[in-house]
Design a protein around this motif. Structure first.
Motif, PDB file in Angstrom:
ATOM      1  N   VAL A 109      38.092  30.577  21.486  1.00 29.40           N
ATOM      2  CA  VAL A 109      38.857  31.789  21.757  1.00 29.40           C
ATOM      3  C   VAL A 109      39.973  31.915  20.728  1.00 29.40           C
ATOM      4  N   PHE A 159      42.810  40.580  27.560  1.00 32.43           N
ATOM      5  CA  PHE A 159      41.715  40.191  28.453  1.00 32.43           C
ATOM      6  C   PHE A 159      40.353  40.577  27.873  1.00 32.43           C
ATOM      7  N   GLY A 160      40.276  41.744  27.251  1.00 34.55           N
ATOM      8  CA  GLY A 160      39.003  42.209  26.716  1.00 34.55           C
ATOM      9  C   GLY A 160      38.459  41.325  25.621  1.00 34.55           C
ATOM     10  N   ALA A 165      33.309  43.622  23.588  1.00 39.31           N
ATOM     11  CA  ALA A 165      34.760  43.492  23.712  1.00 39.31           C
ATOM     12  C   ALA A 165      35.404  44.844  23.989  1.00 39.31           C
ATOM     13  N   ASN A 195      35.230  36.614  23.699  1.00 40.66           N
ATOM     14  CA  ASN A 195      35.186  35.284  23.075  1.00 40.66           C
ATOM     15  C   ASN A 195      34.377  34.314  23.917  1.00 40.66           C
ATOM     16  N   CYS A 196      34.656  34.303  25.218  1.00 36.89           N
ATOM     17  CA  CYS A 196      33.970  33.382  26.127  1.00 36.89           C
ATOM     18  C   CYS A 196      32.498  33.743  26.318  1.00 36.89           C
ATOM     19  N   MET A 197      32.152  34.999  26.090  1.00 39.22           N
ATOM     20  CA  MET A 197      30.773  35.464  26.261  1.00 39.22           C
ATOM     21  C   MET A 197      29.935  35.321  25.001  1.00 39.22           C
ATOM     22  N   ILE A 227      34.721  45.953  27.681  1.00 36.26           N
ATOM     23  CA  ILE A 227      35.581  45.233  28.637  1.00 36.26           C
ATOM     24  C   ILE A 227      37.014  45.750  28.563  1.00 36.26           C
ATOM     25  N   THR A 228      37.505  45.956  27.351  1.00 39.16           N
ATOM     26  CA  THR A 228      38.863  46.475  27.187  1.00 39.16           C
ATOM     27  C   THR A 228      39.007  47.847  27.822  1.00 39.16           C
ATOM     28  N   THR A 253      37.723  37.647  26.896  1.00 40.69           N
ATOM     29  CA  THR A 253      36.482  37.607  27.682  1.00 40.69           C
ATOM     30  C   THR A 253      35.269  37.653  26.771  1.00 40.69           C
TER      31      THR A 253
END
Length: 315
Positions: A120, A287-288, A268, A293-295, A271-272, A291
């Motif tokens: 991340v 957060f967007g 990204a 990054n983790c996906m 999500i944002t 998240t």
């Protein structure tokens, strides 16, 4: 008997080094740093310098203690320090900024193996730490010195719009940076100048940034606060940290292929936009992108590259 090591390809050679790339990124951030100093005073320059110093020193000390190769001089910690400061209001307490610096470098970056191994964005994780642990430390925004108003502190543009009130700032003011917000995100003009420099030096993927920014603006326009196609495109584009997020915080190196980067950036952006539209948070950049990054691992499974030398069906 000699031993032979076989390393999987592809094997790419380039004269460009990490230090060279990060140095150019640092140079590209100078206009935004000067803008932050102009709008918010010498405190912005002081906090940015402190953040850089703490990040570089933390990386140096950790690598010395663990007897690893010292890479504190490759400018990557400098970039992290600047971006962390840029994501904070000028009112942020020194201790909160230092805590974010140490956490970003020590936990997010070095404990995962250093630059290129963190899954991340370190600067965004540092911002998230302070936002969750000490929200009051990063929620006190001030009006720039160039704006004549009675009150010194103010909510962000997107926060004001989210509550249904009038923002009180023109689109031109938002673009130039004359609005309350984090130190480095307010002036879109200066951020775009720095981004243009990185594009000129060919060290950034412009398509990924445009995809991310475009996805957010289109979705927030379609699903507006008053029904379909009622969103304010310029407000969502210039009223928050979208430009800085797309140009500097989106870690599109998670994919090597062009198509993979665009899918990653679009996810990204979705999500944002969803956070901006459906949640109580007016921004959603942090957060967007984190998240997404983790996906990245899941997206790499969904997007399977063609194996050269084989038919697509066999691959």
């Amino acid at each position: 008997m000699s031993q032979t090591r076989v390393i999987n390809g592809p094997h790419l050679r380039t004269p460009r080094t990490t230090r060279n790339v990060m140095m150019h990124v640092t140079i590209s951030l100078i206009p935004a740093l000067l803008g932050a100093t102009y709008y918010f005073g010498i405190q912005a320059l002081y906090l940015s310098g402190l953040s850089v110093a703490v990040c570089v020193l933390t990386e140096y000390i950790w690598q010395k203690i663990t007897k690893k190769q010292v890479t504190a001089g490759d400018f990557s910690a400098v970039v992290t320090g600047l971006l962390l400061a840029f994501n904070m209001p000028v009112t942020v307490p020194v201790w909160a900024l230092v805590a974010a610096d140490v956490f970003s470098i020590l936990v997010v970056k070095q404990m995962f193996g250093g630059i290129g191994n963190n899954f991340v964005n370190p600067a965004l994780m540092g911002r998230l730490l302070v936002m969750v642990a000490w929200p009051a430390a990063v929620m006190q925004y001030v009006v720039p010195r160039t704006v004549s108003v009675d009150a010194v502190s103010a909510a962000t543009i997107l926060g004001t719009a989210k509550s249904g009130a009038e923002t009180g700032y023109s689109y031109l003011q938002m673009f130039l940076g004359e609005m309350p917000g984090a130190m480095g995100e307010t002036s879109k003009l200066l951020l775009l100048i720095g981004f243009a420099y990185m594009c000129y030096k060919k060290i950034v993927n412009a398509e990924a940034a445009v995809t991310y920014i475009g996805t957010v603006t289109i979705l927030t326009f379609i699903f507006g606060p008053d029904g379909l196609f009622t969103g304010d495109i310029l407000l969502n584009l210039f009223g928050g940290g979208l430009i800085m997020g797309g140009c500097y915080m989106l870690t599109d190196y998670a994919f090597a292929s062009r198509k993979g980067k665009l899918i990653y950036a679009a996810v990204a952006g979705i999500i944002t936009a969803a956070i901006r539209i459906f949640s109580v948070y007016p921004e959603g950049i942090c957060f967007g992108i984190l998240t997404a990054n983790c996906m990245a691992g899941m997206l790499s499974v969904l997007y399977k590259k063609h194996v050269y030398g084989m038919k697509k069906k066999e691959a």
